[in-house]
Scaffold this active site. Structure first.
Site, PDB file in Angstrom:
ATOM      1  N   ASP A   1       0.838  -0.860  -0.054  1.00 36.45           N
ATOM      2  CA  ASP A   1      -0.236   0.232   0.293  1.00 36.45           C
ATOM      3  C   ASP A   1       1.006   1.586  -0.820  1.00 36.45           C
ATOM      4  O   ASP A   1       2.497   0.952  -0.342  1.00 36.45           O
ATOM      5  CB  ASP A   1      -0.415   0.443   1.638  1.00 36.45           C
ATOM      6  CG  ASP A   1      -0.075   0.302   2.101  1.00 36.45           C
ATOM      7  OD1 ASP A   1       1.580  -0.074   2.466  1.00 36.45           O
ATOM      8  OD2 ASP A   1      -0.391   0.305   3.648  1.00 36.45           O
TER       9      ASP A   1
ATOM     10  N   ASP B   1       0.786  -0.806  12.529  1.00 37.41           N
ATOM     11  CA  ASP B   1       0.484  -0.578  13.801  1.00 37.41           C
ATOM     12  C   ASP B   1       1.483   0.646  14.107  1.00 37.41           C
ATOM     13  O   ASP B   1       1.323   0.984  14.995  1.00 37.41           O
ATOM     14  CB  ASP B   1       0.298  -2.181  14.551  1.00 37.41           C
ATOM     15  CG  ASP B   1      -0.913  -2.647  14.328  1.00 37.41           C
ATOM     16  OD1 ASP B   1      -2.004  -2.079  14.182  1.00 37.41           O
ATOM     17  OD2 ASP B   1      -0.507  -3.385  14.952  1.00 37.41           O
TER      18      ASP B   1
ATOM     19  N   ASP C   1       3.490  -7.208   8.297  1.00 38.96           N
ATOM     20  CA  ASP C   1       2.767  -6.399   7.382  1.00 38.96           C
ATOM     21  C   ASP C   1       1.788  -5.772   9.258  1.00 38.96           C
ATOM     22  O   ASP C   1       1.389  -4.183   9.309  1.00 38.96           O
ATOM     23  CB  ASP C   1       1.694  -6.730   6.149  1.00 38.96           C
ATOM     24  CG  ASP C   1       1.261  -5.722   6.354  1.00 38.96           C
ATOM     25  OD1 ASP C   1       0.227  -4.501   6.569  1.00 38.96           O
ATOM     26  OD2 ASP C   1       1.346  -4.961   4.901  1.00 38.96           O
TER      27      ASP C   1
END
Length: 337
Positions: free
Chosen positions: A233, A315, A310
């Site tokens: 992303d 986080d 990931d």
């Protein structure tokens, strides 16, 4: 032939001109991941998004997750935007979760493909209304994704994504291939040099979310979960740069600092996404090598995979947002991430 994400990433990292995987950063990040495994902050039992996802006891949980990930893309806003799209005080992906939950609470059958295969733009506009005047990006594209996905579920899978998962016999690879074959909006591929490469971010996160939501059991059990890579992303690469696991050359870094939007399918965008996947694969391999080297850690190699790494990185970005603010992230407006 389209290369699958792992092979795509290896190839891209090998010939990339503007983005580089850095071994020293890989080792640093592997140590941070190892610490997380030791203190149990990295574990399928600690999936941070569980508070926003349906309970695994919910009979509609898999279809709820399918709707979330069919819409799980493009929440970023430009630097000069006065406000971000928010729902119930949540922004980004969590705003999407909040909007879906609100719709369900209001009696909208948003996780029923019979409903969303025919959803109208005004209905979607109402369901995804924000706390302020800022609307969800790409609303028309989201309506199209929902309609297409709903029709496929009704025509091929008796109206539930559960049947798609069950048809793949606990194989993450089979399910990934099935999703990208049948659902057009999940076909996250690109041309790079003379190669056809894939990232399949949303298809892979869909599998990862089902696996994590059910803690690798029942409908969430996949015998080859290691086939899944990280989810390429725009936020996780920012953390990989912070740890020194990937590096941008100066011209690309300058473009990103200038807030220039990268085109979907451009070399820069492909290299950022591909090198991110390859970096996480190398981190995973390094952590497993450390686990093997130090048996007194009482960890198993299966305790770590690309999905959990990931989750840790995603986080970390949220918890250290101010610290990472000086590292630019690439912005590409598309339906794939």
């Amino acid at each position: 032939m389209i290369l699958m994400p792992k092979e795509s990433a290896k190839l891209i990292a090998f010939i990339s001109k503007n983005v580089f995987v850095e071994e020293e950063g890989i080792k640093n990040l592997a140590c941070a991941v190892l610490e997380g495994l030791k203190d149990k902050t990295i574990s399928v039992d600690n999936f941070s998004q569980n508070a926003f996802h349906p309970s695994s006891e919910d009979p509609k949980a898999v279809d709820w997750i399918f709707v979330l990930d069919t819409l799980n893309f493009s929440f970023w806003s430009h630097k000069n935007s006065p406000t971000r799209w928010c729902v119930n005080g949540q922004s980004g992906y969590f705003a999407l979760c909040a909007a879906i939950k609100r719709a369900i609470d209001e009696g909208k059958p948003i996780v029923d493909p019979k409903y969303y295969s025919e959803i109208t733009r005004p209905e979607a506009e109402y369901i995804f209304r924000g706390d302020n005047e800022t609307s969800i990006p790409l609303l028309d594209e989201r309506v199209k994704c929902l309609r297409e996905a709903g029709k496929v579920l009704l025509e091929k899978y008796q109206g539930t994504f559960v049947n798609c998962v069950k048809s793949c016999s606990r194989s993450a690879e089979q399910l990934l291939r099935c999703i990208v074959r049948d659902f057009e909006s999940y076909q996250d591929v690109a041309d790079y040099k003379i190669h056809k490469v894939s990232f399949y971010k949303r298809a892979q996160i869909l599998i990862g979310d089902i696996w994590a939501n059910f803690k690798g059991q029942g409908i969430g059990e996949f015998e080859d979960i290691d086939y899944i890579t990280m989810f390429a992303d725009y936020r996780v690469p920012q953390v990989l740069v912070h740890f020194g696991a990937i590096r941008y050359n100066n011209p690309l870094l300058s473009r990103l600092h200038s807030d220039i939007e990268l085109e979907n399918g451009s070399d820069d965008e492909i290299e950022i996404r591909g090198c991110s996947i390859e970096a996480v694969e190398r981190v995973k391999d390094e952590v497993r090598a450390l686990i093997e080297r130090y048996p007194n850690l009482a960890l198993k190699k299966s305790d770590v995979n690309a999905i959990l790494i990931d989750h840790f990185l995603w986080d970390y970005r949220r918890e250290h947002a101010a610290e990472l603010d000086n590292i630019p992230f690439h912005k590409t407006r598309c339906i794939y991430y």
